[in-house]
Design a protein around this motif. Structure first.
Motif, PDB file in Angstrom:
ATOM      1  N   ARG A  48       0.988  -1.130  -0.002  1.00  0.00           N
ATOM      2  CA  ARG A  48       0.140  -0.006   0.054  1.00  0.00           C
ATOM      3  C   ARG A  48       0.758   1.158   0.154  1.00  0.00           C
ATOM      4  O   ARG A  48       0.601   2.253  -0.717  1.00  0.00           O
ATOM      5  CB  ARG A  48      -0.883   0.140   1.104  1.00  0.00           C
ATOM      6  CG  ARG A  48      -1.995  -1.178   1.174  1.00  0.00           C
ATOM      7  CD  ARG A  48      -3.100  -0.996   2.188  1.00  0.00           C
ATOM      8  NE  ARG A  48      -3.939  -2.050   2.385  1.00  0.00           N
ATOM      9  CZ  ARG A  48      -5.127  -1.829   1.312  1.00  0.00           C
ATOM     10  NH1 ARG A  48      -5.213  -0.968   0.477  1.00  0.00           N
ATOM     11  NH2 ARG A  48      -5.961  -2.822   1.239  1.00  0.00           N
ATOM     12  N   ARG A  49       2.044   1.237   0.707  1.00  0.00           N
ATOM     13  CA  ARG A  49       2.774   2.234   0.521  1.00  0.00           C
ATOM     14  C   ARG A  49       3.329   2.779  -0.662  1.00  0.00           C
ATOM     15  O   ARG A  49       3.674   4.036  -1.058  1.00  0.00           O
ATOM     16  CB  ARG A  49       3.984   2.057   1.756  1.00  0.00           C
ATOM     17  CG  ARG A  49       3.663   2.348   3.235  1.00  0.00           C
ATOM     18  CD  ARG A  49       4.809   2.661   4.015  1.00  0.00           C
ATOM     19  NE  ARG A  49       5.770   1.012   4.014  1.00  0.00           N
ATOM     20  CZ  ARG A  49       5.540   0.246   4.751  1.00  0.00           C
ATOM     21  NH1 ARG A  49       4.469   0.353   5.643  1.00  0.00           N
ATOM     22  NH2 ARG A  49       6.323  -0.842   4.460  1.00  0.00           N
ATOM     23  N   ARG A  72      -7.394  12.320   4.973  1.00  0.00           N
ATOM     24  CA  ARG A  72      -6.411  12.977   4.089  1.00  0.00           C
ATOM     25  C   ARG A  72      -6.997  13.150   2.724  1.00  0.00           C
ATOM     26  O   ARG A  72      -6.722  14.328   2.077  1.00  0.00           O
ATOM     27  CB  ARG A  72      -4.649  12.540   4.083  1.00  0.00           C
ATOM     28  CG  ARG A  72      -4.035  12.846   5.464  1.00  0.00           C
ATOM     29  CD  ARG A  72      -2.806  12.331   5.218  1.00  0.00           C
ATOM     30  NE  ARG A  72      -1.938  12.679   4.047  1.00  0.00           N
ATOM     31  CZ  ARG A  72      -1.048  11.921   3.704  1.00  0.00           C
ATOM     32  NH1 ARG A  72      -0.285  11.253   4.314  1.00  0.00           N
ATOM     33  NH2 ARG A  72      -0.332  12.274   2.432  1.00  0.00           N
ATOM     34  N   TYR A  73      -7.561  12.195   2.222  1.00  0.00           N
ATOM     35  CA  TYR A  73      -8.268  12.226   1.011  1.00  0.00           C
ATOM     36  C   TYR A  73      -9.496  12.747   0.997  1.00  0.00           C
ATOM     37  O   TYR A  73      -9.917  13.188   0.032  1.00  0.00           O
ATOM     38  CB  TYR A  73      -8.093  10.696   0.482  1.00  0.00           C
ATOM     39  CG  TYR A  73      -6.863  10.310  -0.055  1.00  0.00           C
ATOM     40  CD1 TYR A  73      -6.150  10.479  -1.395  1.00  0.00           C
ATOM     41  CD2 TYR A  73      -5.863   9.648   1.046  1.00  0.00           C
ATOM     42  CE1 TYR A  73      -4.626  10.205  -1.526  1.00  0.00           C
ATOM     43  CE2 TYR A  73      -4.349   9.240   0.780  1.00  0.00           C
ATOM     44  CZ  TYR A  73      -4.024   9.372  -0.648  1.00  0.00           C
ATOM     45  OH  TYR A  73      -2.766   9.003  -1.107  1.00  0.00           O
ATOM     46  N   LEU A  89      -5.361   8.635   7.621  1.00  0.00           N
ATOM     47  CA  LEU A  89      -5.042   8.726   6.168  1.00  0.00           C
ATOM     48  C   LEU A  89      -6.109   8.940   5.439  1.00  0.00           C
ATOM     49  O   LEU A  89      -6.123   9.574   4.433  1.00  0.00           O
ATOM     50  CB  LEU A  89      -4.053   7.533   5.976  1.00  0.00           C
ATOM     51  CG  LEU A  89      -3.803   7.222   4.715  1.00  0.00           C
ATOM     52  CD1 LEU A  89      -2.793   8.394   4.062  1.00  0.00           C
ATOM     53  CD2 LEU A  89      -2.969   5.920   4.430  1.00  0.00           C
ATOM     54  N   SER A 113       0.378   5.244  -5.511  1.00  0.00           N
ATOM     55  CA  SER A 113       0.407   6.747  -5.853  1.00  0.00           C
ATOM     56  C   SER A 113      -0.775   7.318  -5.238  1.00  0.00           C
ATOM     57  O   SER A 113      -1.819   6.636  -4.897  1.00  0.00           O
ATOM     58  CB  SER A 113       0.435   6.972  -7.380  1.00  0.00           C
ATOM     59  OG  SER A 113      -0.850   6.575  -7.800  1.00  0.00           O
ATOM     60  N   PRO A 114      -1.073   8.558  -4.919  1.00  0.00           N
ATOM     61  CA  PRO A 114      -2.057   9.245  -4.497  1.00  0.00           C
ATOM     62  C   PRO A 114      -3.149   9.193  -5.273  1.00  0.00           C
ATOM     63  O   PRO A 114      -4.265   8.593  -4.556  1.00  0.00           O
ATOM     64  CB  PRO A 114      -1.568  10.620  -4.416  1.00  0.00           C
ATOM     65  CG  PRO A 114      -0.173  10.911  -4.083  1.00  0.00           C
ATOM     66  CD  PRO A 114       0.302   9.809  -5.017  1.00  0.00           C
ATOM     67  N   ALA A 115      -3.127   9.091  -6.535  1.00  0.00           N
ATOM     68  CA  ALA A 115      -4.288   8.782  -7.387  1.00  0.00           C
ATOM     69  C   ALA A 115      -4.833   7.373  -7.127  1.00  0.00           C
ATOM     70  O   ALA A 115      -5.873   7.268  -7.075  1.00  0.00           O
ATOM     71  CB  ALA A 115      -3.825   8.879  -8.809  1.00  0.00           C
ATOM     72  N   GLN A 116      -3.805   6.303  -7.101  1.00  0.00           N
ATOM     73  CA  GLN A 116      -4.220   5.042  -6.996  1.00  0.00           C
ATOM     74  C   GLN A 116      -4.894   4.760  -5.713  1.00  0.00           C
ATOM     75  O   GLN A 116      -5.798   4.086  -5.595  1.00  0.00           O
ATOM     76  CB  GLN A 116      -3.120   3.968  -7.052  1.00  0.00           C
ATOM     77  CG  GLN A 116      -2.446   4.122  -8.476  1.00  0.00           C
ATOM     78  CD  GLN A 116      -1.264   3.104  -8.578  1.00  0.00           C
ATOM     79  OE1 GLN A 116      -0.113   3.378  -7.697  1.00  0.00           O
ATOM     80  NE2 GLN A 116      -0.911   2.759  -9.563  1.00  0.00           N
ATOM     81  N   ARG A 117      -4.402   5.380  -4.528  1.00  0.00           N
ATOM     82  CA  ARG A 117      -4.830   5.209  -3.297  1.00  0.00           C
ATOM     83  C   ARG A 117      -6.254   5.853  -2.944  1.00  0.00           C
ATOM     84  O   ARG A 117      -6.955   5.133  -2.537  1.00  0.00           O
ATOM     85  CB  ARG A 117      -4.076   5.856  -2.118  1.00  0.00           C
ATOM     86  CG  ARG A 117      -4.360   5.324  -0.896  1.00  0.00           C
ATOM     87  CD  ARG A 117      -3.637   6.096   0.397  1.00  0.00           C
ATOM     88  NE  ARG A 117      -2.125   5.753   0.173  1.00  0.00           N
ATOM     89  CZ  ARG A 117      -1.662   4.675   0.642  1.00  0.00           C
ATOM     90  NH1 ARG A 117      -2.318   3.788   1.100  1.00  0.00           N
ATOM     91  NH2 ARG A 117      -0.164   4.708   0.485  1.00  0.00           N
ATOM     92  N   GLU A 118      -6.545   6.963  -3.716  1.00  0.00           N
ATOM     93  CA  GLU A 118      -7.961   7.603  -3.621  1.00  0.00           C
ATOM     94  C   GLU A 118      -8.756   6.852  -4.318  1.00  0.00           C
ATOM     95  O   GLU A 118      -9.882   6.479  -4.024  1.00  0.00           O
ATOM     96  CB  GLU A 118      -7.643   8.746  -4.262  1.00  0.00           C
ATOM     97  CG  GLU A 118      -8.909   9.610  -4.314  1.00  0.00           C
ATOM     98  CD  GLU A 118      -8.933  11.080  -4.934  1.00  0.00           C
ATOM     99  OE1 GLU A 118      -9.884  11.528  -5.662  1.00  0.00           O
ATOM    100  OE2 GLU A 118      -8.009  11.646  -4.508  1.00  0.00           O
ATOM    101  N   GLU A 119      -8.263   6.313  -5.638  1.00  0.00           N
ATOM    102  CA  GLU A 119      -9.069   5.382  -6.259  1.00  0.00           C
ATOM    103  C   GLU A 119      -9.695   3.784  -5.477  1.00  0.00           C
ATOM    104  O   GLU A 119     -10.806   3.641  -5.513  1.00  0.00           O
ATOM    105  CB  GLU A 119      -8.516   4.886  -7.605  1.00  0.00           C
ATOM    106  CG  GLU A 119      -9.478   3.986  -8.368  1.00  0.00           C
ATOM    107  CD  GLU A 119      -8.732   3.833  -9.727  1.00  0.00           C
ATOM    108  OE1 GLU A 119      -9.292   2.584 -10.595  1.00  0.00           O
ATOM    109  OE2 GLU A 119      -7.827   4.208 -10.193  1.00  0.00           O
TER     110      GLU A 119
END
Length: 232
Positions: free
Chosen positions: A30-31, A75-76, A72, A34-40
């Motif tokens: 998970r680390r 944050r999104y 976390l 990317s921010p976009a992948q995590r948001e998705e």
């Protein structure tokens, strides 16, 4: 309000429950998101989570399912309301197909064929575990999902169907006479009967037959009865 098409395969009720029991992915992996992948990923899991538990579900439980901390997640999406709004955008607006509106208005084809084509494709999108359950939970929670989505339907689908019916039945066009409440109710009689297939399947856990056959039958019933009401 613009909407883009996104037709996806949604797991059925059993699949949704299996997803709830799936162990979280290794934190090291998970680390590397990317921010976009995590948001998705958060949005995708939120859709499944709220479809299963309703909008009373807690974000800390959602974070646990994702294998991340609640801070976390925030944050999104700074608030739960922001996340819920994103779920609405993802499930209801991104899966709206603008081609449906063109299909209804395409006077080169018989109206019967157009309605079967539209409702056949529309049923493929909405008759899913997540779409049906989220729509029902939103209504029970008092969210404005339903109101906004039904206004979209009324403007882009219901009114054009009335317009095409009037043309076929020799009635005055909409520019001369606005859509009446009874005409909208007539369209609802067709639309709600198709939506109810999803309620039977994903709320009552009852089987349904071949969807396209059922859609064709309901369109025929509607059009054969319409002259007696709208044709007056």
């Amino acid at each position: 309000m613009d909407a883009t098409t996104k037709i996806v395969t949604i797991p059925r009720r059993r699949a949704g429950r299996e997803a709830a029991q799936a162990p979280p992915v290794d934190a090291a992996l998970r680390r590397r998101l990317s921010p976009a992948q995590r948001e998705e990923e958060i949005v995708r899991e939120a859709v499944r989570f709220f479809a299963e538990f309703g909008f009373e579900g807690q974000t800390r439980e959602l974070a646990k399912r994702l294998g991340i901390t609640q801070p976390l997640l925030y944050r999104y999406f700074p608030t739960k309301d922001a996340l819920v709004e994103r779920v609405y955008q993802e499930v209801f607006l991104r899966r709206w197909n603008p081609f449906w509106e063109d299909t209804v208005r395409d006077a080169r084809r018989p109206l019967r064929d157009r309605l079967v084509a539209f409702y056949g494709d529309y049923a493929d999108v909405i008759l899913t575990y997540e779409w049906i359950r989220l729509f029902m939970f939103a209504g029970l929670k008092g969210l404005d999902f339903n109101t906004r989505y039904l206004e979209l339907l009324r403007e882009r689908i219901f009114a054009p169907i009335v317009e095409q019916l009037r043309l076929e039945l020799g009635r005055p066009p909409l520019r001369e006479r606005p859509v009446s409440s009874l005409e909208i109710e007539a369209i609802w009689s067709l639309h709600a009967s198709i939506f109810y297939l999803g309620v039977r399947k994903f709320i009552y856990n009852m089987p349904t037959g071949n969807v396209l056959d059922i859609v064709t039958m309901k369109v025929n019933l509607f059009l054969d009865g319409a002259p007696a009401v709208i044709g007056r």
